[in-house]
Design an enzyme around this catalytic site. Sequence first.
Site, short mmCIF file in Angstrom:
data_model
loop_
_atom_site.label_atom_id
_atom_site.label_comp_id
_atom_site.label_asym_id
_atom_site.label_seq_id
_atom_site.Cartn_x
_atom_site.Cartn_y
_atom_site.Cartn_z
N SER A 116 -7.09 1.68 15.76
CA SER A 116 -6.95 0.95 16.95
C SER A 116 -7.40 1.78 18.23
O SER A 116 -7.82 3.06 18.23
CB SER A 116 -5.42 0.76 17.21
OG SER A 116 -4.81 0.29 18.54
N ALA B 208 0.88 7.56 17.25
CA ALA B 208 0.74 8.75 16.61
C ALA B 208 0.07 8.18 14.98
O ALA B 208 -0.88 9.01 14.45
CB ALA B 208 2.22 9.46 16.32
N SER B 209 0.44 7.29 14.37
CA SER B 209 0.13 6.78 13.14
C SER B 209 -1.58 6.78 13.32
O SER B 209 -2.29 6.94 12.53
CB SER B 209 0.72 5.74 12.69
OG SER B 209 0.44 4.47 13.37
N LYS B 210 -1.90 6.02 14.29
CA LYS B 210 -3.55 5.45 14.43
C LYS B 210 -4.30 6.86 14.72
O LYS B 210 -5.43 6.82 14.40
CB LYS B 210 -3.84 4.35 15.58
CG LYS B 210 -2.87 2.95 15.18
CD LYS B 210 -3.42 2.43 13.84
CE LYS B 210 -2.94 1.32 13.34
NZ LYS B 210 -3.52 0.50 12.33
N VAL C 235 0.84 -1.26 0.03
CA VAL C 235 -0.02 -0.14 0.04
C VAL C 235 1.03 1.30 -0.17
O VAL C 235 0.12 2.34 0.06
CB VAL C 235 -0.97 0.09 1.18
CG1 VAL C 235 -2.28 -1.09 0.88
CG2 VAL C 235 -0.21 -0.09 2.56
N TYR D 65 3.47 4.08 16.63
CA TYR D 65 2.14 3.47 16.50
C TYR D 65 1.17 4.43 16.76
O TYR D 65 -0.20 4.37 16.05
CB TYR D 65 2.23 2.06 17.05
CG TYR D 65 0.98 1.40 16.82
CD1 TYR D 65 0.71 0.75 15.55
CD2 TYR D 65 0.01 1.02 17.65
CE1 TYR D 65 -0.11 -0.20 15.18
CE2 TYR D 65 -1.14 0.23 17.34
CZ TYR D 65 -1.30 -0.39 16.11
OH TYR D 65 -2.25 -1.29 15.77
#
Length: 264
Positions: free
Chosen positions: A143, A158-160, A66, A156
């Site tokens: 999440s 921050a990304s979610k 992706v 993780y």
Amino acid sequence: MKRARYSAPVALVTGAGSGIGRATAIELAGRGYFVALLDRDERGIAETELVITATGGEVEPIPCDVTDVARLATVLKAFTDKSERLDAVAACAGIEVLGDVLTLEETEWKRALDVNVTGVFNTAKHTLPYLLDVGGAFVAVASDAGVFGAQGYSAYVASKHAVVGLIRCMALDFGPRGVRSNVVCPSFVETPMADRIFAASSSEDYDFYQAIVPLGRFAQAREVAQVIAHLLSAEASYTNGLVYNIDGGSTAGYFRAETASSSK
Ligand code: NAD
């Protein structure tokens, strides 16, 4: 609206080679969708394909990363040229990255954002034109780390959080044009990702994270897949911009299992 080659609704699932993505593909196929299985892991896709076709479901395997935007655009165009419709997208592909600001390498930080956020952005960018054609729906998997913090998971988390923000904006931008966008936020789900996280963590972590769930257990991938399929379906026709916690109550508030009432 374009003429549809398939009479069945068509879905795309990213991360379809494992865990929540595989369970979502199986769930959607069971509900009558023709399912495009997109993942960077060809062997994983093949295993998902076997499970679905064994029960009479129809799929199209699409090996692709992706984050490889040029290839993603090409394979999705090739697929939709054939299918002539795309009704539902479940963006499940994601990676775990552990570490705090001091221990994370910059490359790990960038990789977390690249796969978990830009991967969802790329998927949305190259599927929205088709969803707009039919008034389709998009669901991303964030999440519980998309709604609150977690010690030792800076990249993780921050990304979610970013995925939740992205989906809220898609709901505002494309809801008026007939496309619904929602995001699901599971706590720990029993998948290969959770296995890897617990294998890399201290032995108390598994018990700690299970003990903060009022339902007293982790989720099964199918329990998440069922919610995703529901949000993608006409049953959820008035949901848009929803941040749907699937966490057994663990984000409802502070909880200590040992003081929970045992009275009937
Ligand atoms: P998993 O590792 O079992 O499956 C993830 C799938 O995504 C794999 O098949 C992998 O090959 C694919 N993938 C990863 N990077 C990719 C890329 N760049 N391009 C294409 N495919 C890629 O993990 P899972 O537990 O099923 O996780 C699915 C999603 O759910 C992830 O976004 C994850 O962050 C999220 N999530 C998982 C849990 C959990 O406890 N398992 C909890 C909350 C949220």
